[in-house]
Design a protein around this motif. Structure first.
Motif: not given
Length: 216
Positions: A100-116
């Motif tokens: 999560a910390q790595n994913a938000v660094k660039a800002g913008g639209k972040v799509v988190v895909l889950c399978t469960t």
């Protein structure tokens, strides 16, 4: 350096071993412990309950007795890492927390895909909290039918469905696409070169564990 990893699927062992090799860790650096029953219990309960969280934390604390760091590799059980860390003498790393910390660094639209389905609530809280520092826009999505394929052992179909969901997210303008679970890690091989590589947790979690051991 010895890093203990708690998994809820046997298949994630090979994924973590590959990540460790890529990071230059010795072949015997990781110790794997699998507790599929904890995820099954959460699925039956409709999510992480206090009892399951406490039991997961207990397992993490047990693993910490003979390790330099512990990694919890399950997004559904993720909050238990914080509970275990309160009394652990070694670092306890929550894999999806690092992600999560790595994913938000660039800002913008972040799509988190889950399978469960059971991971939706804890993953949403985790990524939205992380996004407060960068203003990233978080969209957590469940890939319908994917987990049924995984449970049935249909790995190729499972990864193909994930790859299609990632392509759709990029086409809709996502700056960053995230795979919330380690079982999704091989799906980027099915993406074309026109797509950026989605973020996944195993390598990031192990890097965080190594850094924490050096700092402790």
């Amino acid at each position: 350096m010895k890093i203990a990893c708690l998994h809820t699927a046997e298949s994630n062992i090979a994924i973590y071993d590959a990540a460790a090799k890529a990071l230059g860790l010795p072949a015997d650096a990781l110790y794997h412990h699998v507790r599929a029953d904890l995820l099954f219990a959460a699925e039956e309960a409709g999510g992480l309950t206090p009892d399951i969280e406490a039991e997961t934390a207990s397992v993490l604390q047990y693993l910490a007795q003979d390790a330099d760091a512990v990694v919890l590799n399950c997004s559904t059980l993720g909050p238990a890492a914080l509970l275990a860390a309160d009394t652990s003498e070694v670092p306890v790393v929550r894999a999806d927390g690092v992600l999560a910390q790595n994913a938000v660094k660039a800002g913008g639209k972040v799509v988190v895909l889950c399978t469960t389905e059971t991971t939706i609530a804890p993953t949403t809280r985790l990524f939205e909290d992380a996004a407060k520092t960068t203003g990233a826009d978080i969209y957590v999505r469940l890939i319908d039918g994917a987990w049924t394929l995984f449970r049935a052992g249909e790995q190729n179909a499972y990864l193909a469905r994930i790859a299609e969901a990632a392509k759709a997210a990029y086409r809709e303008g996502a700056r960053t696409v995230v795979f919330a679970q380690a079982s999704m890690t091989a799906a980027p091989a099915l993406l074309g070169e026109e797509y950026a590589l989605p973020l996944s947790g195993p390598a990031a979690a192990l890097e965080a564990a190594m850094t924490a051991v050096v700092a402790s």
